[in-house]
Design a protein around this motif. Sequence first.
Motif, mmCIF file in Angstrom:
data_model
loop_
_atom_site.group_PDB
_atom_site.id
_atom_site.type_symbol
_atom_site.label_atom_id
_atom_site.label_comp_id
_atom_site.label_asym_id
_atom_site.label_seq_id
_atom_site.Cartn_x
_atom_site.Cartn_y
_atom_site.Cartn_z
ATOM 1 N N VAL A 348 0.847 -1.204 0.000
ATOM 2 C CA VAL A 348 0.000 0.000 0.000
ATOM 3 C C VAL A 348 0.876 1.245 0.000
ATOM 4 C CG1 VAL A 348 -2.001 -1.050 1.148
ATOM 5 C CG2 VAL A 348 -0.180 -0.057 2.540
ATOM 6 N N ASN A 349 0.312 2.343 -0.488
ATOM 7 C CA ASN A 349 0.936 3.666 -0.412
ATOM 8 C C ASN A 349 0.471 4.319 0.884
ATOM 9 O OD1 ASN A 349 0.714 4.772 -3.923
ATOM 10 N ND2 ASN A 349 1.788 3.060 -2.968
ATOM 11 N N LEU A 350 1.404 4.918 1.604
ATOM 12 C CA LEU A 350 1.022 5.677 2.805
ATOM 13 C C LEU A 350 1.415 7.135 2.593
ATOM 14 C CD1 LEU A 350 2.333 3.313 5.656
ATOM 15 C CD2 LEU A 350 0.032 3.423 4.690
ATOM 16 N N GLU A 362 5.877 10.138 1.974
ATOM 17 C CA GLU A 362 5.333 8.994 1.262
ATOM 18 C C GLU A 362 6.072 7.724 1.638
ATOM 19 O OE1 GLU A 362 5.534 10.061 -2.833
ATOM 20 O OE2 GLU A 362 3.932 8.667 -3.338
ATOM 21 N N TYR A 363 5.326 6.691 1.915
ATOM 22 C CA TYR A 363 5.933 5.406 2.277
ATOM 23 C C TYR A 363 5.239 4.283 1.524
ATOM 24 C CZ TYR A 363 7.649 7.988 6.379
ATOM 25 O OH TYR A 363 8.239 8.884 7.213
ATOM 26 N N ILE A 364 5.940 3.162 1.438
ATOM 27 C CA ILE A 364 5.319 1.924 0.970
ATOM 28 C C ILE A 364 5.268 0.987 2.164
ATOM 29 C CG2 ILE A 364 5.580 -0.084 -0.559
ATOM 30 C CD1 ILE A 364 5.069 2.406 -2.159
ATOM 31 N N ALA A 365 4.128 0.324 2.361
ATOM 32 C CA ALA A 365 4.023 -0.641 3.459
ATOM 33 C C ALA A 365 3.564 -1.979 2.916
ATOM 34 C CB ALA A 365 3.053 -0.134 4.518
ATOM 35 N N GLN A 374 9.860 6.231 0.408
ATOM 36 C CA GLN A 374 10.118 6.178 -1.029
ATOM 37 C C GLN A 374 11.210 7.155 -1.417
ATOM 38 O OE1 GLN A 374 5.746 6.217 -2.202
ATOM 39 N NE2 GLN A 374 6.679 5.098 -3.893
ATOM 40 N N GLN A 375 12.014 6.730 -2.400
ATOM 41 C CA GLN A 375 13.103 7.587 -2.887
ATOM 42 C C GLN A 375 12.553 8.907 -3.393
ATOM 43 O OE1 GLN A 375 16.683 6.700 -4.366
ATOM 44 N NE2 GLN A 375 16.734 5.865 -2.293
#
Lengths: 478, 264
Positions: A348-350, A362-365, A374-375
Amino acid sequence: MTVLILIVLGILLSPFNGFAQDDTGKRIYNQWCAQCHGYEGDGEGYAKEFTFPKPRDFSLGTFKFRTTPSGDPPTDEDIIRSIRNGNPGTSMPAWKRFSDEEVKALVEYIKEFAPDVFEFEPEPIKIENAPPATEEIIKKGKELFRVAKCVECHGQHGRGNGKKAWRDDFKDDWGYRIDPANYTYPWELRNGSSLKDIYRTITTGLSGTPMTSYQDSLSDEERWALAHFIKSLQVERRLGISLRLKKVESIPESTDDPQWESLDWLDLPMAGQIIFEPRHFTPTITNVRVRGLYTEDKVAIMLEWVDKKPNKGDDGMPPDGIRLQFPSKIPDGSERPYFYMGDRRHPVNLWVWNAADNLGKEYIAKGPDTVYSQQKQDVKAVGVYDDGLYRVIFVRSINTGDSEDIVFETGRFIPFAVTVYDGRLQEQGNKGVISAWYYIMLEPSTPLRVFVLPPAVSLMVFFAGFLLHKRLSRKADA
Amino acid sequence: MRRLLILIIVSVMLTPLPGFAKRVRYKVVEVSNGGHITGVVKAAKKVPDPVLPIEIKPKEDPKETELEKKACGDKQQALMYLIGFNMGVKNVLVIVENVKEGKAPPKKDLVIDNIKCRFEPLVGIAYVKSKYVIKNSDPIFHNTSLAKVLKNKRRTVYNLALPRQGQVIKKPVRATGLHEVKCDAHYWMRAYIFASRHPYVAITDDKGSFEIKDLPPGKYKVRFWHEGFQDVVKEIEVKPGSTTNVSVTLTKTRKPSVLSRVGL
């Protein structure tokens, strides 16, 4: 002689005897109530740790919800009302399973936990002659809201964020932290949210709390006016499963832009996260309101919630914050990522915002243990706290080009979920307040031909009919 | 004979329970040959009287903030340790406990005034069947929250709003025992009321002395209560027509909750 003794024994054992007491109340209490309220009525039940507000301790003899003046015990009907209707915003459900006789027996048993309080005969107040809501009476109520100092605890808009309220010694009779009520959320009002309920609360006060009784200090008319004003502050809760986002020319940049007010919204009921450690049973945030819109290349979501005291993370407590979650890809079937932080196969995108740095991250979980930043950071966020209300806007491109980022395709139902944090309750990480999956849909913009073709067709049909009619009537004439 | 016995037993057992439940807590009788108690309450050493810092949070309307500051000031002498030249302690409640019968309590209402952001009096006695007369003499909002002090808890008896100057509310005295009075709008405000069924309660004057008259002869416990000292209990015997002297010295102080509330 033996016969006589037998008869006497028979009488003694018969139900007419005062000693052979009916134990219905106790039986029901021990079976259905004691788990929370304690077998001794002292509120020390098993569920105490997992509830907020805490189960009522009957042994103290303080009763908040009454139709009686400050100082009087509640009437039997008051206790029956709490049992039958439950108390909104608490763990006390509405009990319909008992007969009226059983409830009466239960009330008698509850009263025995504090017999000295019930020695006095209560004299209930009269709730009658409610005036109709008019602009004038609401205006009068607003003035009284200031005069009666409601504003000092409940705040300008009644969100329970008054400046006076935030003292550590604001505790109830039982020694627990107590917050002023947020009038704007009727579902949180434990003593009921109707006009009469509000009038009753103002009149009698809530014993054991700082909510004081205005029965002797404001006239009946004034209390009705005040109740009308408070009632007028309640928001309309729109529950549902999806929200449509309209296409616009440009995204309003500030949270108080009137364009946001003109949009439809969706209210998400929130609950403590109790699946992963640390589990959170006693949150206070109950609702997050969602609005959204999009342009040719960007999508914007505004989240709004009441937090009675802002935390910026500089007072030894974590900052308040909010997190918006989307699947990395719009699911094709009905299978969605796990609703909390996704799972290994369904990332999921956070989108994360907190009050300390006031920007979007922005994070990926792939589950609560696998979260990485995220880069390329594509999300922008800005938040404002105003008079008890947080408003945070997230903005991102419709398509970032990043393979891990969701693409907001128009016309499709896109799942989203929210986690919100109140720093005052040490909420951070898994200790948060979460929603289920809901959906947004970017409404496909209507092509011009939709507006042109149907009227053109109906005009042609009309003329065809008209001509036909003329020709037929001419024929008939001939 | 046996039949009679059984009948008696049966009738006793059939007597309704409430007859027993309604116990009389205090019986008013004529006291003609009563004894008296007098005494002086002293402190073992001088204890400085604290000054309570007061913080007025700014309000939406600056005029109201000014009004509040004018009424309350920025600090307040606690008037907690009022110890005279003779070491006598003022405002000690002297309570005769376990009194089963005696004179009728006086018909005397207790005025609790909210004045200059204090409760006046700081220590008072209220009598069952009389009234509390709660007043607001300040031009600002007060609320009077009167609660019975229980072990580690308080039980709210009255919580009354007094938003306007000159407001007076009268309420009957019902619950007995020690009560604490607070104002939720002004965290430093406090008062202590002892509500009694009987007249055998006194408050020490500025020399620390007190007098309790016309007690029916017998053995009693006398409790000395002060917000800033540990309780002292004395067992005494009152003899007909004579005066028993009970003087105590308070040695151990305690920290009342008001000091924590103001951050001392």
